[in-house]
Design an enzyme around this catalytic site. Structure first.
Site, short mmCIF file in Angstrom:
data_model
loop_
_atom_site.label_atom_id
_atom_site.label_comp_id
_atom_site.label_asym_id
_atom_site.label_seq_id
_atom_site.Cartn_x
_atom_site.Cartn_y
_atom_site.Cartn_z
N CYS A 1 46.75 51.29 37.78
CA CYS A 1 46.08 52.37 37.06
C CYS A 1 44.61 52.31 37.44
O CYS A 1 44.17 51.41 38.15
CB CYS A 1 46.24 52.19 35.55
SG CYS A 1 47.97 52.23 34.99
N LEU B 1 49.42 55.08 35.99
CA LEU B 1 50.64 54.90 36.77
C LEU B 1 51.61 54.19 35.83
O LEU B 1 51.42 53.03 35.47
CB LEU B 1 50.38 54.04 38.01
CG LEU B 1 51.61 53.73 38.86
CD1 LEU B 1 52.11 54.99 39.56
CD2 LEU B 1 51.31 52.63 39.89
N ASN C 1 43.97 48.17 33.05
CA ASN C 1 44.82 48.18 34.24
C ASN C 1 45.39 46.77 34.34
O ASN C 1 44.68 45.85 34.74
CB ASN C 1 43.99 48.53 35.48
CG ASN C 1 44.77 48.29 36.76
OD1 ASN C 1 45.99 48.33 36.79
ND2 ASN C 1 44.04 48.01 37.84
N GLY C 2 46.64 46.59 33.94
CA GLY C 2 47.15 45.24 33.97
C GLY C 2 48.58 45.09 33.56
O GLY C 2 49.24 46.05 33.14
N THR D 1 38.92 40.37 59.26
CA THR D 1 40.32 39.98 59.05
C THR D 1 40.99 40.82 57.97
O THR D 1 42.17 41.14 58.05
CB THR D 1 40.43 38.47 58.74
OG1 THR D 1 41.78 38.07 58.86
CG2 THR D 1 39.90 38.14 57.36
N ARG E 1 41.81 44.24 59.70
CA ARG E 1 42.93 44.09 60.64
C ARG E 1 44.27 43.98 59.88
O ARG E 1 45.24 44.66 60.21
CB ARG E 1 42.75 42.83 61.48
CG ARG E 1 41.71 42.90 62.56
CD ARG E 1 41.65 41.55 63.25
NE ARG E 1 40.60 41.46 64.26
CZ ARG E 1 40.23 40.32 64.81
NH1 ARG E 1 40.81 39.19 64.47
NH2 ARG E 1 39.27 40.30 65.74
#
Length: 526
Positions: free
Chosen positions: A2, A47, A70-71, A304, A307
């Protein structure tokens, strides 16, 4: 995932808030609600994962207080039952609805008691103040900044804050903000007792805790999927899940069209587990085309991370467009606990432990950030079993002498803990390959070649000189930095710098973060 946002100023502009908050709608495409607390504004993009009907929509309100979170709060049902016995009532099946009653009972002491991955903003209607907090690993994102009036603003991603704040900062994991200050409530790198039991006892504990961490994360009201690289970590998550669920699980792998290393191993694991397996094949054109969007999504210039994110981003995009999956299980955080290829060069156990502590503290800026952004921008939620708090706490407390590579095989404790029928032996003992390399060595090579052609040597020298912090040291790093600056100008301090092996160790003074440049890479790329 969320998206949450809180503007902690009474005179905050609703229009400015709405415009900034809209930038992370993909994190919560199901519904949006923005409320004025009287002292500021709270926003929530949803969500739906737990408690799927409209009663689970946030902000949750109790009396004059509100919260957005959000959790995922594990074990919330037992907590809710305890609260119900104290007279509290609930209207939804959402795990986050327990937060306001829990805060009413415990105040800010509740954060240390949560078994959760979360970021939240809470408005205390009795004290007329805002409180924010983030889980101890930083699996769920949270950022903050100050507007021109000096008022603090919180949000799930930097892109929500750049139009409101001059500088944006990551909210420190394991902290809460109250009364104008940040307070540490849990530091996962602190060890209260070193476990020096024998090898088999330690591995039994690792096994039990990881299985428990996976089991918690299988609890969802929305469809689950599993990222499978064919490496040890994601394969273990899939194997444990398949055993617990006792049914075929949907697995997803990605690779370059020319030289994908991982696909054959992922296919072998999928066949062993009898999973419903999917493969996504990408080309160098896909990689280069995705690069700007990946940098914008990540809000980083780290080599990194970028990538490794390209394959993950494209895979999650495919899953979002072709399935109804809402939750993805991933294998991040194992390396920080058990070691990378470069930690084979640790001069002693103390140095290994200090390096692990550093990586755990910085996780939220690198691998955890990658998993969150690549998954959430495609409107799904990441779950990370290796980040289970009890698991991390235990592994960090194992005698580091046992975590050193004394066995001729990196991450031996984790491998030995799951010997048996979880995975084929060759997968269980497969050498570590970096995700970006394992998607295909050509992924890294094509990015470097693209950057090499993008700048002349003189342009590289001149353009790099203008950066004082995290100065680019290759044409590839300059390309990423310039893309980052185009989306997030003057915000480089959000990241600690380039993720690199510990250059102070013999064998690790390298100019590329890929394990491929290390002398012990060996069979990792096969």
């Amino acid at each position: 995932m969320c998206s949450i946002m809180g503007y902690c100023r009474k005179e905050a502009s609703l229009k400015a808030f709405e415009e900034a908050f809209a930038k992370t709608k993909s994190r919560g495409p199901d519904d949006t609600r923005i409320l004025d607390t009287g002292e500021g504004i709270l926003g929530f993009h949803r969500l739906a994962i737990m408690g799927l009907d409209e009663r689970g929509m946030q902000p949750f309100i109790k009396d004059d207080s509100m919260v957005v979170c959000n959790g995922e709060i594990y074990g919330f049902r037992s907590l809710r039952k305890q609260l119900e016995e104290k007279g509290y009532s609930f209207i939804s099946d959402s795990d986050c609805e327990i937060l306001l009653p829990l805060y009413e009972e415990l105040g800010t002491a509740m954060f240390a008691q949560l078994d959760a991955e979360f970021a939240l903003i809470l408005y205390d209607g009795k004290k007329y103040q805002f409180i924010a907090a983030r889980d101890p690993i930083g699996i769920r994102p949270l950022y903050y900044g100050y507007d021109q009036k000096g008022s603090i603003v919180f949000a799930s991603e930097p892109k929500n804050l750049t139009s409101l704040c001059e500088k944006v900062y990551p909210f420190p994991p394991g902290h809460y903000y109250a009364d104008g200050e940040f307070h540490c409530y849990r530091d996962m790198t602190k060890v209260s007792r070193v476990h020096k039991e024998d090898l088999d006892t330690v591995c039994e504990e690792i096994h039990a805790r990881l299985v428990d961490g996976v089991a918690k994360r299988l609890d969802a009201d929305a469809p689950l999927g599993f990222l499978l690289s064919g490496g040890l970590d994601s394969s273990l998550v899939c194997a444990i899940s398949a055993k617990l669920l006792k049914k075929p699980i949907p697995t997803f792998a990605i690779g370059m069209a020319t030289d994908a290393i991982d696909l054959k191993y992922a296919r072998e694991v999928a066949e062993y587990l009898h999973s419903d397996h999917h493969e996504v094949i990408i080309t160098k054109e896909d990689v280069i085309h995705a690069l700007p969007e990946v940098v914008k999504t990540l809000a980083t210039y780290d080599i990194t991370t970028i990538r490794a994110s390209i394959g993950m981003y494209l895979l999650c995009k495919w899953i979002h467009e072709n399935t109804d999956i809402r939750v993805l299980m991933t294998g991040e955080i194992s390396d920080e606990l058990f070691g990378y290829k470069y930690t084979d060069f640790a001069p002693n156990a103390e140095a290994f432990q200090k390096e692990s502590e550093k990586r755990i503290r910085e996780l939220h800026m690198y691998d955890v950030l990658r998993a969150d952004r690549c998954i959430s921008v495609n409107s799904m939620e990441a779950r990370v079993p290796f980040g289970d708090l009890a698991f991390v706490e235990y592994v960090m407390s194992i005698d580091p002498e046992k975590k050193l590579n004394r066995y001729g095989k990196g991450k031996y404790l984790l491998r030995h803990a799951f010997e048996g029928d979880y995975l084929p032996q060759n997968i269980l003992m497969r050498e570590k390959a970096a995700f970006s390399d394992a998607v295909g060595h050509s992924l890294r090579d094509e990015l470097q070649l693209y950057a090499e052609k993008y700048y002349t040597d003189q342009e590289f020298k001149e353009k790099s000189e203008k950066y004082d912090f995290a100065k680019p040291f290759s044409k590839e790093s300059l390309l990423y930095r310039e893309l980052f600056e185009s989306f997030y100008p003057n915000q480089a301090q959000m990241v600690a710098g380039f993720w690199m092996p510990n250059r102070e160790w013999e064998g690790c003074d390298v100019n590329d973060p890929s394990a491929r440049v290390l002398s012990n890479y060996g069979d990792s790329g096969c």
